[in-house]
Design a protein around this motif. Structure first.
Motif, PDB file in Angstrom:
ATOM      1  N   LEU A  40       0.846  -1.360   0.032  1.00 31.54           N
ATOM      2  CA  LEU A  40      -0.072   0.030   0.036  1.00 31.54           C
ATOM      3  C   LEU A  40       0.436   1.294  -0.051  1.00 31.54           C
ATOM      4  CD1 LEU A  40      -2.849  -0.743   2.693  1.00 31.54           C
ATOM      5  CD2 LEU A  40      -3.187  -0.673   0.062  1.00 31.54           C
ATOM      6  N   ASP A  44       4.735  -0.479   3.993  1.00 27.60           N
ATOM      7  CA  ASP A  44       3.830  -1.847   3.837  1.00 27.60           C
ATOM      8  C   ASP A  44       4.665  -2.644   2.935  1.00 27.60           C
ATOM      9  OD1 ASP A  44       2.145  -3.818   4.105  1.00 27.60           O
ATOM     10  OD2 ASP A  44       0.699  -2.576   2.868  1.00 27.60           O
ATOM     11  N   LYS A 169      -0.686  -0.076   7.368  1.00 35.71           N
ATOM     12  CA  LYS A 169      -1.811   0.199   6.617  1.00 35.71           C
ATOM     13  C   LYS A 169      -2.359   1.505   6.542  1.00 35.71           C
ATOM     14  CE  LYS A 169      -2.206  -4.466   5.149  1.00 35.71           C
ATOM     15  NZ  LYS A 169      -0.960  -4.587   5.863  1.00 35.71           N
ATOM     16  N   GLN A 170      -2.288   2.318   7.692  1.00 41.83           N
ATOM     17  CA  GLN A 170      -3.011   3.488   7.947  1.00 41.83           C
ATOM     18  C   GLN A 170      -1.869   4.274   8.052  1.00 41.83           C
ATOM     19  OE1 GLN A 170      -4.590   0.762   9.514  1.00 41.83           O
ATOM     20  NE2 GLN A 170      -6.497   1.151   9.452  1.00 41.83           N
TER      21      GLN A 170
END
Ligand code: IPD
Ligand code: CA
Ligand code: CA
Ligand code: CA
Length: 270
Positions: A40, A44, A169-170
């Protein structure tokens, strides 16, 4: 409903022999210039090792019971069938701590859990570098290399060693974490970011850490470790003290004694 025709010990023993073999395979690849690609975003990461270990585990676990479902990071990340069907599901992270592995920083692990629906029945976490195996079967206690382990007896945040981590991921959300993290500074005895959440949960289970918190993890990061913590006498929950299932927005795990203080501190820092 998936009938458990084989004993939990049977599933446990198969998973144990596979996780140890997989650990050997990963150790052979450390420092081997593995091909790294980003998923992503720039933090990541995935390597050929992540993928090949996942395939190895799935093929061999399927050979033991072909009815089981899989929820696993690299190839079955969106499989939500396990929730409705209450099927036996292997929840697998073939390499937890890929960034550490890529940098040859020696803290990475393999995490394998067997769940029925969202209930965790078996949890195994292997510290790959030291070949240390953490294991639990629901109701039977938690073990490190076969010896029973239990959580710490620390009674307050001031005497606690606390690990946390950043959500890969965030990644953008992490900049908002500064006030949360700041609320622990000058309060907790020590803070650690080790880069393997599955191992951090194992460390809570054996009392090396008093607690661990993280936002934005996936079921495969936490399922095995949650059972280790529970079976070692500790607690886990999301931010609002609910402790259902393996799909949590936040995970807070602790020795149980400091749990409420930790939740208060985290919520204050939001
Ligand atoms: C990572 C580790 C790490 C956590 C990251 C995860 P991966 O898993 O669990 O401790 O902070 O958010 O992505 O990607 O190496 O399997
Ligand atoms: Ca990953
Ligand atoms: Ca992971
Ligand atoms: Ca992984």
């Amino acid at each position: 409903l998936h009938e458990i025709v084989k004993s939990l010990e049977g599933y446990h023993d198969v998973a144990k022999s596979l996780i140890l073999k997989a650990g050997e395979k990963i150790r052979e690849k450390v420092n081997n210039d593995n091909s790294v690609t980003c998923k992503l975003n720039a933090v990541d990461l995935v390597t050929e090792v992540d993928k090949s270990i996942e395939v190895f585990l799935i093929e061999n676990l399927s050979a033991y019971d072909c009815e089981c479902l899989f929820l696993s990071e690299e190839t079955n990340a969106n499989n939500n069938m396990y929730r409705e069907e209450k099927k036996l599901t292997w929840v697998i992270d073939p390499l937890d701590g890929t960034m550490n592995f890529v940098h040859s920083f020696p803290r990475f692990s393999i995490s394998i859990a067997l769940c029925r629906g969202t209930q965790i029945l078996i949890g195994l976490v292997l510290d790959v570098t030291t070949d240390t195996l953490y294991s639990a079967i629901r109701g039977q206690g938690a073990f490190r290399n076969g010896k029973r382990i239990s959580v710490s007896t620390t009674t307050c945040i001031e005497n606690s060693l606390i690990a946390f981590g950043f959500a890969a991921k965030q990644w953008e959300v992490n900049s908002n974490m500064s006030t949360t993290i700041a609320s622990f500074i000058g309060r907790a005895r020590g803070l650690r970011i080790t880069g393997s959440s599955a191992l951090d949960l194992a460390s809570v289970a054996c009392g090396e850490l008093d607690s661990f918190w993280h936002y934005g993890l996936a079921p495969w990061d936490v399922a095995a470790g949650i059972l280790l913590v529970e079976e070692a006498g500790g607690s886990y929950s999301d931010l609002y003290a609910a402790s259902n299932g393996i799909n949590l927005e936040w995970i807070i795990a602790s020795n149980g004694i400091v749990h409420q203080s930790l939740l208060d501190l985290l919520r204050k820092g939001m």
